[in-house]
Design an enzyme around this catalytic site. Sequence first.
Site, mmCIF file in Angstrom:
data_model
loop_
_atom_site.group_PDB
_atom_site.id
_atom_site.type_symbol
_atom_site.label_atom_id
_atom_site.label_comp_id
_atom_site.label_asym_id
_atom_site.label_seq_id
_atom_site.Cartn_x
_atom_site.Cartn_y
_atom_site.Cartn_z
ATOM 1 N N ASN A 110 -14.214 -3.770 1.337
ATOM 2 C CA ASN A 110 -14.706 -3.948 -0.034
ATOM 3 C C ASN A 110 -14.257 -5.277 -0.639
ATOM 4 O OD1 ASN A 110 -12.057 -3.344 -0.494
ATOM 5 N ND2 ASN A 110 -12.401 -1.452 -1.613
ATOM 6 N N HIS A 157 -9.002 -7.089 -3.403
ATOM 7 C CA HIS A 157 -8.051 -6.161 -4.028
ATOM 8 C C HIS A 157 -7.706 -6.686 -5.411
ATOM 9 C CE1 HIS A 157 -4.471 -3.600 -4.566
ATOM 10 N NE2 HIS A 157 -4.005 -4.673 -5.200
ATOM 11 N N PHE A 177 -6.151 6.813 6.448
ATOM 12 C CA PHE A 177 -6.621 5.458 6.745
ATOM 13 C C PHE A 177 -5.527 4.392 6.628
ATOM 14 C CE2 PHE A 177 -7.633 6.413 2.271
ATOM 15 C CZ PHE A 177 -7.013 5.353 1.608
ATOM 16 N N ARG A 193 -10.325 -5.730 -12.928
ATOM 17 C CA ARG A 193 -10.805 -4.500 -12.276
ATOM 18 C C ARG A 193 -12.297 -4.278 -12.550
ATOM 19 N NH1 ARG A 193 -7.675 -1.380 -8.631
ATOM 20 N NH2 ARG A 193 -8.355 0.570 -9.598
ATOM 21 N N THR A 202 -14.114 1.246 -5.912
ATOM 22 C CA THR A 202 -13.703 1.053 -4.508
ATOM 23 C C THR A 202 -14.853 1.084 -3.501
ATOM 24 O OG1 THR A 202 -11.585 2.089 -5.043
ATOM 25 C CG2 THR A 202 -12.132 1.931 -2.717
ATOM 26 N N ARG A 208 -17.942 -6.132 -5.923
ATOM 27 C CA ARG A 208 -18.256 -5.162 -4.859
ATOM 28 C C ARG A 208 -19.694 -4.668 -4.978
ATOM 29 N NH1 ARG A 208 -12.573 -1.947 -5.653
ATOM 30 N NH2 ARG A 208 -11.292 -3.138 -4.191
ATOM 31 N N TYR A 233 0.820 -1.216 0.000
ATOM 32 C CA TYR A 233 0.000 0.000 0.000
ATOM 33 C C TYR A 233 0.855 1.268 0.000
ATOM 34 C CZ TYR A 233 -4.270 -2.742 0.797
ATOM 35 O OH TYR A 233 -5.333 -3.605 0.664
HETATM 36 P P1 CMP Z 1 -8.215 -1.110 -2.642
HETATM 37 O O1 CMP Z 1 -8.629 -0.224 -3.756
HETATM 38 O O2 CMP Z 1 -8.069 -2.564 -2.835
HETATM 39 O O3 CMP Z 1 -6.809 -0.579 -2.061
HETATM 40 C C1 CMP Z 1 -6.758 0.510 -1.192
HETATM 41 C C2 CMP Z 1 -7.744 0.246 -0.094
HETATM 42 O O4 CMP Z 1 -7.833 1.249 0.881
HETATM 43 C C3 CMP Z 1 -9.150 0.207 -0.692
HETATM 44 O O5 CMP Z 1 -9.269 -0.941 -1.469
HETATM 45 C C4 CMP Z 1 -9.980 0.266 0.558
HETATM 46 O O6 CMP Z 1 -10.065 -1.018 1.181
HETATM 47 C C5 CMP Z 1 -9.144 1.171 1.430
HETATM 48 N N1 CMP Z 1 -9.684 2.534 1.438
HETATM 49 C C6 CMP Z 1 -9.767 3.389 0.415
HETATM 50 N N2 CMP Z 1 -10.301 4.559 0.813
HETATM 51 C C7 CMP Z 1 -10.531 4.423 2.135
HETATM 52 C C8 CMP Z 1 -11.071 5.296 3.139
HETATM 53 N N3 CMP Z 1 -11.461 6.533 2.846
HETATM 54 N N4 CMP Z 1 -11.175 4.800 4.381
HETATM 55 C C9 CMP Z 1 -10.772 3.567 4.680
HETATM 56 N N5 CMP Z 1 -10.247 2.696 3.780
HETATM 57 C C10 CMP Z 1 -10.143 3.123 2.522
#
Ligand code: CMP
Length: 159
Positions: A114, A117, A59, A87, A93, A104, A51
Amino acid sequence: MKTSRTAVLVKPDGLQRGLIGEIIARFERKGLKLIGMKMVSLTDAQLSEWYQEHKAKSFFGDLKSFMGSMPVIAMVWEGIDAVPVVRKLVGTTLGREAEAGSIRGDFSMSQQYNLIHASATSEDAEREVEILFNVDELFSYSSALETVVYAKEEMEQLK
Ligand code: CMP
């Protein structure tokens, strides 16, 4: 069109909700090929690397502790344009806004929870596959289904 591979994680909420089979089935039915899969507990170091683009986000800490709280299912799927295809199957997301019919969109109401990934780009996919899998954990095999999933000229790209 480009044959590619992409990294997928079923996140802790997907594990808890018993959606592993449902998620795998969607990729199988689409015609993607599974070339690696394992259950793994991600370390803090792996999650920081995974990440890295979210390092400055508020977050980040919560996300890492959630993702490290229990095992995830890590997979690598292969196919023509696998990254954008996966995707699309996964959806956007925020679960409650994700398109109906996507994973999702059908099963998630949350932004963090969600379920899954999927690599955003081919470059991310290569980096993510490397974080999770050793070379001997990825498999090359011919699929009996390929000749009915792809037309002859598309099959050339799989070579
Ligand atoms: P993903 O897109 O797999 O990778 C980044 C992750 O961060 C995303 O999924 C969510 O699980 C998490 N995420 C993104 N935005 C937020 C947020 N505003 N608050 C908490 N978690 C988040």
